[in-house]
Scaffold this active site. Structure first.
Site: not given
Ligand code: N7H
Length: 503
Positions: A207, A355
């Site tokens: 992440d 996601h």
């Molecule tokens: Fe997410 N996951 O493990 O699947 N997220 N996220 N997120 N997220 C991202 O690019 C995850 C949550 C965003 O710029 C990655 O840093 C999990 C909320 C945004 O390309 C992974 C949870 C919200 C991005 C995860 C969670 C977001 C992003 C890839 C909750 C907003 C950047 C790594 C438990 C509403 C997208 C990375 C971009 C990336 C995961 C929550 C938003 C692996 C497990 C609540 C904007």
């Protein structure tokens, strides 16, 4: 080095900042709290939620003992630079540094100002308002942590540091200094995961890979060739999207300076809204589901999980590694964001519902200018223990203390959750190849929430890559990410903390 969820110190290159081609803009880093733009360095982070019992004593003790301890964005920036030069020279670490930030809910601001503030409408409603809960399809308050809802929450302290015991010592010292002026409502400590899982969230994915670049702060890694990019693929965003008092994004041109977001009061300058969500992750249930569904579809479970997220566990994006993981790519921040979705018009590489494709659709919609008005800076951290041996159904609460910063909760966090993640029709207008019918992409399989926790589905979990036309659907009967507490805070500038909020 990766600091927990959402934090990956950007590489600094010769101090050339993105957007240098436009007129110079300087950020008052000394006046902005440290977690907002680049994030406090954190192995451990204690979240202290409190109620103000005596506003006058709180103000007095804060002025006397607390405010000078608040970590500002300049300190964070300098620490990052020092850490990078140390790590390239190969000695020492900055693990002994601590961080402290403070924020207030609408109720906390009312205590300090003696009157109701009239800030962002979403902030004024609050995360626990029935309308917010309905709007975001969040679980009802009755399903949240009992302690969190037992008492009014006026504020939050973020206390960060290198290890649990020293962070807890800092927190105890802080609460001792504030005496009976506050009552702790809820305290929880997040931590980066151990060993090889460091920097990965609990489902196992790296992440903190992609963050918006910030004009005038994020350096251009290739200043001559691409002055208008941070790291390759990192589009620079005007700082007013994250901190008050600066130009924001232009509604029609993603590169042009737009007007500064409206400030309800002058003291909002250099402040930011923080969204907090405690998101429990059902790790064994997620894994079991992925294994069963991958067997049904006849595909590798790692590939199915990657198609739900849009990246492999290593961080490698499906757009650049559609069929198998590529850890060298995942760990290379000059390559792991260098892609767009427009090059993948039929979700052959990455499903529309994945996601990262939902949360930041890049060039996948009709207007990129519009997409860039819905960006957030993420700064969360995992919480809870590692999976215990034999834990085949969740026995211990674990997940993500999700934190993000913005200047409009409604236009940024809430928009992403509601209009992208929870909207099965987003991205609209997609068609099957060869003049086929319209596609309904489905919900974000990680964070999407259907009304009343009903079932969700995503289109095309099985990749038709490089060609093919097998039609598959993944029905997801349960949520693997559950909201258990939430609150909206305002993180004021250091000068507002010293004046209007404590005088
Ligand atoms: Fe997410 N996951 O493990 O699947 N997220 N996220 N997120 N997220 C991202 O690019 C995850 C949550 C965003 O710029 C990655 O840093 C999990 C909320 C945004 O390309 C992974 C949870 C919200 C991005 C995860 C969670 C977001 C992003 C890839 C909750 C907003 C950047 C790594 C438990 C509403 C997208 C990375 C971009 C990336 C995961 C929550 C938003 C692996 C497990 C609540 C904007």
């Amino acid at each position: 080095m990766v600091d927990g969820y959402g934090r990956r110190p950007a590489r600094r290159v010769n101090g050339t900042t993105t957007g240098a081609s436009t007129k110079p803009l300087s950020l008052d880093l000394h006046d902005i709290q440290g977690d907002v733009l680049e994030g406090l360095r954190k192995n451990y982070e204690n979240f202290l939620f409190y109620k103000i019992v005596s506003p006058s004593s709180f103000k007095q003790y804060s002025r006397q003992h607390v405010l000078r301890r608040i970590t500002n964005a300049l300190q964070v920036h300098d620490r990052e630079l020092a850490a990078q030069s140390r790590s390239t020279r190969g000695f020492g670490s900055l693990e002994t540094l601590f961080g402290l930030n403070v924020g207030f809910t609408k109720d906390g601001l009312a205590q300090l100002l003696g009157t109701r503030s009239k800030l962002d409408p979403a902030f004024e409603r609050g995360a626990n308002h029935p309308d917010t809960i309905k709007n975001l399809n969040d679980p009802p308050r009755a399903a949240w942590l009992k302690k969190f809802i037992e008492n009014r929450i006026d504020g939050i302290f973020l206390v960060t540091g290198p290890d649990r015991s020293s962070v807890m010592r800092q927190s105890s010292e802080l609460t001792r200094l504030l005496g009976t002026s506050i009552k702790i409502v809820y305290s929880e400590t997040g931590n980066t995961r151990p060993g090889r899982e460091r920097g990965h969230e609990h489902f196992g994915f790296l992440d903190g890979v992609s963050q918006p670049g910030i004009r005038s702060l994020t350096p251009a890694s290739e200043p001559r060739r691409r002055p208008d990019q941070g790291l390759p693929g990192q589009d620079p965003i005007w700082p007013g999207e994250f901190v008050f008092g600066y130009p924001g994004q232009h509604p029609e041109d993603p590169t042009k300076e737009g007007p500064p977001p409206e400030m309800a009061a002058p003291w909002l300058r250099n402040g930011s809204y923080m969204v907090f969500r405690r998101l429990e992750q059902k790790v064994p249930e997620f894994r079991k589901f992925v294994a069963e569904q991958a067997a049904r579809l006849g595909m590798d479970p790692q590939l199915l999980a990657a198609r739900m997220v849009g990246r492999w566990r290593s961080g490698a994006p499906l757009e650049l590694a559609p069929l198998r993981d590529n850890p060298a790519l995942g760990g290379d921040d000059t390559r792991n964001n260098n892609f767009e979705f427009g090059d993948d018009p039929f979700q052959r590489r990455c499903p529309y519902a994945a996601h990262i494709r939902k949360a930041y659709p890049r060039d996948d919609t009709a207007s990129e200018a519009e997409v860039q008005r819905h960006r957030i800076i993420r700064a969360g951290i995992p919480f809870g223990p590692e999976l215990a041996p034999g834990e085949t159904t969740t026995k211990h609460s674990r997940g993500l203390m999700f934190v993000c910063y913005q200047t409009s909760i409604e236009r940024q966090f809430e928009y992403i959750q509601k209009n992208y993640a929870n909207n099965p029709d987003f991205v609209p207008g997609k068609k099957r190849p060869g003049g086929g019918g319209a596609v309904v992409p489905g919900f974000d399989p990680i964070i999407g929430q259907a009304p009343c926790n009903s079932a969700r589905r995503i289109d095309e979990p099985f990749p038709n890559y490089p060609a093919g036309s097998r039609r598959t659907t993944l029905a997801i009967p349960e949520q693997f990410v559950m909201l258990t507490a939430a609150a909206y805070f305002f993180m004021p500038s250091i000068s507002a903390l010293r004046t209007v909020l404590t005088s």
